[in-house]
Enzyme design. Sequence first.
Site, short mmCIF file in Angstrom:
data_model
loop_
_atom_site.label_atom_id
_atom_site.label_comp_id
_atom_site.label_asym_id
_atom_site.label_seq_id
_atom_site.Cartn_x
_atom_site.Cartn_y
_atom_site.Cartn_z
N HIS A 36 0.68 -1.17 -0.07
CA HIS A 36 -0.06 -0.11 0.11
C HIS A 36 1.03 1.13 0.16
O HIS A 36 1.78 1.36 0.94
CB HIS A 36 -0.87 0.05 1.29
CG HIS A 36 -2.16 -1.14 0.89
ND1 HIS A 36 -2.35 -1.74 2.14
CD2 HIS A 36 -2.65 -1.45 0.02
CE1 HIS A 36 -3.39 -2.68 1.70
NE2 HIS A 36 -3.47 -2.32 0.42
N GLU A 93 1.78 3.57 3.14
CA GLU A 93 2.37 2.91 4.28
C GLU A 93 3.69 3.13 4.23
O GLU A 93 4.42 1.90 4.34
CB GLU A 93 1.74 1.60 4.43
CG GLU A 93 0.11 1.59 4.62
CD GLU A 93 -0.56 0.42 4.48
OE1 GLU A 93 -0.23 -0.82 4.39
OE2 GLU A 93 -1.86 0.66 4.30
N HIS A 132 2.33 -3.87 6.83
CA HIS A 132 1.35 -2.89 6.50
C HIS A 132 1.29 -1.85 7.73
O HIS A 132 1.85 -2.18 8.84
CB HIS A 132 0.01 -3.34 6.35
CG HIS A 132 0.01 -4.01 5.09
ND1 HIS A 132 -1.04 -3.49 4.04
CD2 HIS A 132 0.23 -5.40 4.58
CE1 HIS A 132 -0.75 -4.52 3.04
NE2 HIS A 132 -0.24 -5.67 3.56
N GLU A 153 0.32 -5.02 11.14
CA GLU A 153 0.09 -3.68 10.92
C GLU A 153 0.78 -2.98 11.86
O GLU A 153 0.47 -3.11 13.33
CB GLU A 153 -1.63 -3.67 11.14
CG GLU A 153 -2.51 -4.42 10.22
CD GLU A 153 -2.84 -3.41 8.82
OE1 GLU A 153 -2.22 -2.54 8.98
OE2 GLU A 153 -3.45 -4.03 8.03
O1 0X9 Z 1 -6.90 -4.15 4.17
C1 0X9 Z 1 -5.77 -4.51 4.16
O2 0X9 Z 1 -5.11 -4.86 3.21
C2 0X9 Z 1 -4.88 -4.83 5.14
N1 0X9 Z 1 -4.94 -3.28 6.24
S1 0X9 Z 1 -4.43 -1.96 5.68
O3 0X9 Z 1 -5.05 -0.85 6.31
N2 0X9 Z 1 -3.03 -1.89 5.74
O4 0X9 Z 1 -4.82 -1.67 4.11
C3 0X9 Z 1 -5.19 -5.80 6.22
C4 0X9 Z 1 -5.19 -7.01 5.32
C5 0X9 Z 1 -5.26 -8.35 6.15
N3 0X9 Z 1 -6.30 -9.14 5.79
C6 0X9 Z 1 -7.52 -8.99 6.49
N4 0X9 Z 1 -7.62 -8.05 7.27
N5 0X9 Z 1 -8.49 -10.00 6.24
ZN ZN Z 2 -1.87 -1.97 3.93
#
Ligand code: 0X9
Ligand code: ZN
Length: 419
Positions: free
Chosen positions: A178, A181, A307, A380
Amino acid sequence: MFSSRRKAAAVAAAACLALLAPISASVSAEPTPAAQEPAIYTVPNTDSTSRTEINRTGAQVLSVRDGVATVEATPDQAQRLRAAGFALGEGTGIGEALQRINRGKAAPGDFPPGYEGYHTYDETVAELDKIASDHPDIAAKSSIGKSFEGRDIPVLKISDNVGQDEDEPEVLFDCNQHAREHLTTEMCLRIANRFTDGYASDPAVKDSVDNREIWVIPIVNPDGSSYDVESGEFQGWRKNRQDTGTDLNRNWGYKWGCCGGSSDDPNAEDYRGTAEWSAPETAAMRDFINSRVVGGTQQIKAAIDFHTYSELVLWPFGHTQDDVTEGMTQEEYDRFARVGGEMAQSNGYTPQQSSDLYVTDGDSLDWMWGQHKILAYTFEMYPANGGGLDGFYPPADVIEKETARNDAAVDILLREAGA
Ligand code: 0X9
Ligand code: ZN
Ligand code: CA
Ligand code: CA
């Protein structure tokens, strides 16, 4: 003075929306950009199911703390959420939020004042080149392929006898899927530096380098992260730069688009792309990881995809709230939870299954485990709670502390890769 500040905010907001939702300008029936400017809201009392529901309106959960979600939504999306019964607080316009972060403008392509300690794409490539030339016996740089705009996606291999493919457990660390990030890129650079600079003096580092093959990919999304700093002011950009942008972490090919965990709207922040692997960046990751299958056995045993933000240690699956399902036995799940818990103990993050945050489909974890049985985690990173977009942009003076915080977790995973 007040009104001129407001005018500047409105201009920033309009400019920002043009970037976030480029298609709306060409559709005549659309409301004016300012009217559809996204805002950041606080939503109390959420759980995984309701957060997945929030994402399905096209809004996006940015962080969660004690059930309180921070959500980015356009006015239409906010209205839908209110109609669905969510108690949205008063929003902060995204232009205003970005303006608060962008207190000084940098030279184009550089990080703004207070953020100079972050590495741009070019500086990251230069840093990897320097590491490889300073430590030619244990570090080698190559590329896993090219981004949509043609930038290389560099990878650093760290191991003794680095030029040979030895029979040692391989471990992958990747960062910056991302764009905004940026702290994650610094995390990968710390890993790259720690396991090379520390080789001569630190016996534990030497042991890891001698007995593992470590792969570090600091920037999976070079176009997006370059775009985010290109103007000299942060854009709050998440996706890659293919047309309206694809969310790379919804484009991986395990049960792609299966489960309401991504969007088919090209303007959504979690747009899954036209097909699995439609983004050159995820295709390059796939090809690289597939190339680590030697004699029918995947050599990469464990991985962390970094992330920001929320301070979480996440494990698969993301596409279902079930712990045990096709491709995941109770025993396998228990191992994820045990190692995840141990890593979280070391860095103070919260450990949970990734779908406990919200359901996603097409993310990297599900493919790495579902396809290759790689013990794959998503971290995260800092902060636990950023209030909104600012959580993606902590000042550079936190880099040292917040990346060092994960040293022990990285060591735990390197150990576990040999288990
Ligand atoms: O949404 C995402 O891709 C990740 N969070 S972010 O805020 N960095 O975008 C989390 C991905 C992990 N997978 C799940 N939460 N299912
Ligand atoms: Zn992310
Ligand atoms: Ca080796
Ligand atoms: Ca090998």
